[in-house]
Design a protein around this motif. Structure first.
Motif, PDB file in Angstrom:
ATOM      1  N   ALA A 126       3.842   1.570  -1.341  1.00  0.00           N
ATOM      2  CA  ALA A 126       4.370   1.730  -2.699  1.00  0.00           C
ATOM      3  C   ALA A 126       3.320   2.370  -3.615  1.00  0.00           C
ATOM      4  CB  ALA A 126       4.824   0.382  -3.255  1.00  0.00           C
ATOM      5  N   GLU A 127       2.065   1.931  -3.479  1.00  0.00           N
ATOM      6  CA  GLU A 127       0.974   2.504  -4.286  1.00  0.00           C
ATOM      7  C   GLU A 127       0.807   3.991  -3.994  1.00  0.00           C
ATOM      8  OE1 GLU A 127      -2.703   0.441  -3.576  1.00  0.00           O
ATOM      9  OE2 GLU A 127      -1.763  -1.514  -3.917  1.00  0.00           O
ATOM     10  N   GLN A 128       0.820   4.345  -2.721  1.00  0.00           N
ATOM     11  CA  GLN A 128       0.599   5.743  -2.347  1.00  0.00           C
ATOM     12  C   GLN A 128       1.796   6.632  -2.713  1.00  0.00           C
ATOM     13  OE1 GLN A 128      -2.439   6.788  -1.522  1.00  0.00           O
ATOM     14  NE2 GLN A 128      -3.029   4.654  -1.742  1.00  0.00           N
ATOM     15  N   LEU A 129       2.994   6.103  -2.615  1.00  0.00           N
ATOM     16  CA  LEU A 129       4.161   6.876  -3.046  1.00  0.00           C
ATOM     17  C   LEU A 129       4.101   7.146  -4.546  1.00  0.00           C
ATOM     18  CD1 LEU A 129       6.950   5.156  -0.908  1.00  0.00           C
ATOM     19  CD2 LEU A 129       6.121   7.524  -0.680  1.00  0.00           C
ATOM     20  N   LYS A 130       3.649   6.155  -5.296  1.00  0.00           N
ATOM     21  CA  LYS A 130       3.476   6.342  -6.747  1.00  0.00           C
ATOM     22  C   LYS A 130       2.404   7.396  -7.022  1.00  0.00           C
ATOM     23  CE  LYS A 130       2.551   4.037 -11.066  1.00  0.00           C
ATOM     24  NZ  LYS A 130       2.012   2.897 -11.761  1.00  0.00           N
ATOM     25  N   ARG A 131       1.294   7.322  -6.311  1.00  0.00           N
ATOM     26  CA  ARG A 131       0.224   8.311  -6.483  1.00  0.00           C
ATOM     27  C   ARG A 131       0.732   9.713  -6.182  1.00  0.00           C
ATOM     28  NH1 ARG A 131      -3.756   8.536  -3.175  1.00  0.00           N
ATOM     29  NH2 ARG A 131      -5.065   9.628  -4.670  1.00  0.00           N
ATOM     30  N   LYS A 132       1.548   9.837  -5.134  1.00  0.00           N
ATOM     31  CA  LYS A 132       2.091  11.148  -4.779  1.00  0.00           C
ATOM     32  C   LYS A 132       2.996  11.665  -5.895  1.00  0.00           C
ATOM     33  CE  LYS A 132       4.551  13.852  -1.379  1.00  0.00           C
ATOM     34  NZ  LYS A 132       5.112  13.945  -0.054  1.00  0.00           N
ATOM     35  N   GLU A 133       3.837  10.791  -6.439  1.00  0.00           N
ATOM     36  CA  GLU A 133       4.699  11.182  -7.557  1.00  0.00           C
ATOM     37  C   GLU A 133       3.879  11.657  -8.748  1.00  0.00           C
ATOM     38  OE1 GLU A 133       7.422   8.095  -8.710  1.00  0.00           O
ATOM     39  OE2 GLU A 133       8.228   7.915  -6.672  1.00  0.00           O
ATOM     40  N   GLU A 134       2.702  11.075  -8.930  1.00  0.00           N
ATOM     41  CA  GLU A 134       1.815  11.427 -10.042  1.00  0.00           C
ATOM     42  C   GLU A 134       0.991  12.677  -9.741  1.00  0.00           C
ATOM     43  OE1 GLU A 134      -0.329   7.750 -10.461  1.00  0.00           O
ATOM     44  OE2 GLU A 134       1.291   6.825 -11.631  1.00  0.00           O
ATOM     45  N   LYS A 157       0.836  -1.204   0.000  1.00  0.00           N
ATOM     46  CA  LYS A 157       0.000   0.000   0.000  1.00  0.00           C
ATOM     47  C   LYS A 157       0.873   1.257   0.000  1.00  0.00           C
ATOM     48  CE  LYS A 157      -4.091  -1.944   2.229  1.00  0.00           C
ATOM     49  NZ  LYS A 157      -5.107  -1.623   1.248  1.00  0.00           N
TER      50      LYS A 157
END
Length: 122
Positions: free
Chosen positions: A89-97, A87
């Motif tokens: 990793a998913e949220q860090l990716k969302r933040k980057e986006e 989870k």
């Protein structure tokens, strides 16, 4: 209030009233909105009930940084380390986006409402 906008608010109020991650304050506010518009569907009453709902929702959606902090901390004990890491990793990716808020049903509905009425930027 135009029907399309009313339906947008109504759909999100239903989500907020039922979402497992909604706080009791949020559930109560969503149910109060539904009760108010059922009692008086005039534009004035609907707009007043909507403004009241928005006032309560302000500051309620969890920020992406708040979600990340949770996933880096107590989430491992609650969900297990593997789930928390996935989870995170998913949220860090969302933040980057560019995501600014949590994407759970409750936070998504609240942030969509607040953004629709110009109270936050998504």
């Amino acid at each position: 209030m135009e029907k399309e906008l009313f339906d947008f608010v109504a759909t999100r109020a239903d989500i907020l009233a039922e979402a497992g991650l909604s706080t009791q304050v949020t559930k109560d506010a969503a149910n109060a909105w539904k009760t108010a518009v059922a009692a008086d569907g005039s534009d004035v009453a609907v707009e007043a009930a909507t403004a009241e709902l928005l006032d309560i929702l302000e500051g309620r959606p969890t920020t992406i940084d708040g979600v990340i902090a949770f996933l880096q901390g107590p989430a491992a004990e609650m969900f297990g380390a593997e789930v928390a890491e996935a989870k995170l990793a998913e949220q860090l990716k969302r933040k980057e986006e560019g995501a600014k808020y949590c994407d759970c049903d409750a936070c998504a509905a609240a942030s969509e409402l607040l953004a629709k009425f110009g109270r936050i930027d998504l």
